[in-house]
Design an enzyme around this catalytic site. Structure first.
Site, short mmCIF file in Angstrom:
data_model
loop_
_atom_site.label_atom_id
_atom_site.label_comp_id
_atom_site.label_asym_id
_atom_site.label_seq_id
_atom_site.Cartn_x
_atom_site.Cartn_y
_atom_site.Cartn_z
N ASN A 284 0.84 -1.20 0.00
CA ASN A 284 0.00 0.00 0.00
C ASN A 284 0.88 1.26 0.00
OD1 ASN A 284 -2.33 1.67 0.31
ND2 ASN A 284 -3.33 0.06 1.48
N HIS B 49 23.57 1.73 10.35
CA HIS B 49 24.84 2.44 10.43
C HIS B 49 25.65 1.88 11.59
CE1 HIS B 49 23.68 5.48 7.49
NE2 HIS B 49 22.49 5.49 8.06
N ALA C 223 -0.53 -2.73 13.55
CA ALA C 223 -0.14 -1.39 13.13
C ALA C 223 0.82 -0.75 14.12
CB ALA C 223 -1.38 -0.51 12.97
N ARG D 42 -1.06 -13.69 20.32
CA ARG D 42 -1.77 -14.96 20.38
C ARG D 42 -1.68 -15.66 19.04
NH1 ARG D 42 -6.66 -15.04 17.72
NH2 ARG D 42 -7.72 -13.06 17.30
#
Length: 198
Positions: free
Chosen positions: A84, A114, A159, A182
């Site tokens: 997306n 880095h 998210a 879970r």
């Protein structure tokens, strides 16, 4: 050292010079190619550009604008991959993504780090480690996957998660750092068939 040799060396997980002119030139070419992909409205032409950029791609790869990657050639996706909006893949090391994987908006995969010493970092010192994502995974919006991580098949990453270590198959995981919440079970199934629903 030519470009293939540089990528072979980077795959050893030893420090490399991120400021190397050949790597910088390759990044510039990748930016130009992702600009073309992001602006291309014809699906067939966009798919062809994705195939030119990626190391390999299965059936029907799709990325929404504004997709960005560091090199492109180290990205390998299976069938029906979908990213997306605003996906970023920094592919200093190999990125392997399975079949039918979904990325929500602003997902980031980052193979490179880095170096920790400030002087070495200033000189361009980096280390890259591969990322692997199994089949049928869904990474929701704003997920970040860090170097060296493997995510097992059928797993959902919630998210905003920061995935710092391996996550097994067939689980729901979330958080910073990302942790298994879970397993996914038969109780998660609905009556959705994909045919009778809007």
């Amino acid at each position: 050292m030519n470009l293939d040799e540089k990528f072979q060396y980077m795959a050893t997980e030893k420090p490399y010079n991120d400021l190397d002119p050949l790597l910088s030139d390759t990044r510039h070419l990748s930016t130009k190619m992702t600009n073309r992909i992001n602006q291309e409205e014809d699906p067939e032409k966009r798919e062809q550009l994705i195939r030119e950029l990626f190391g390999s791609a299965g059936v029907s790869p799709e990325v929404s604008p504004n997709f960005r990657c560091e090199f492109g050639r180290n990205i390998h996706v299976g069938d029906h991959f979908y990213a997306n909006y605003d996906c970023v893949i920094l592919d200093g090391a190999k990125v392997t993504i399975g079949d039918r994987v979904l990325f929500g908006p602003k997902v980031g995969l980052y193979t490179a780090n880095h170096l920790f010493d400030a002087k070495e970092r200033e000189m361009g010192g980096c280390i890259a480690k591969p990322i692997t994502i199994g089949d049928r995974c869904w990474l929701a919006a704003n997920v970040s996957v860090l170097p060296g991580v493997t995510i097992g098949s059928d797993t959902i990453i919630g998210a905003g998660s920061v995935v710092t270590h391996d996550i097994p198959s067939n689980v729901i995981a979330a958080g910073n750092p990302c942790k298994v919440i879970r397993p996914i079970t038969n109780d998660d199934k609905t009556s959705f068939t994909g045919h009778d629903n809007l």
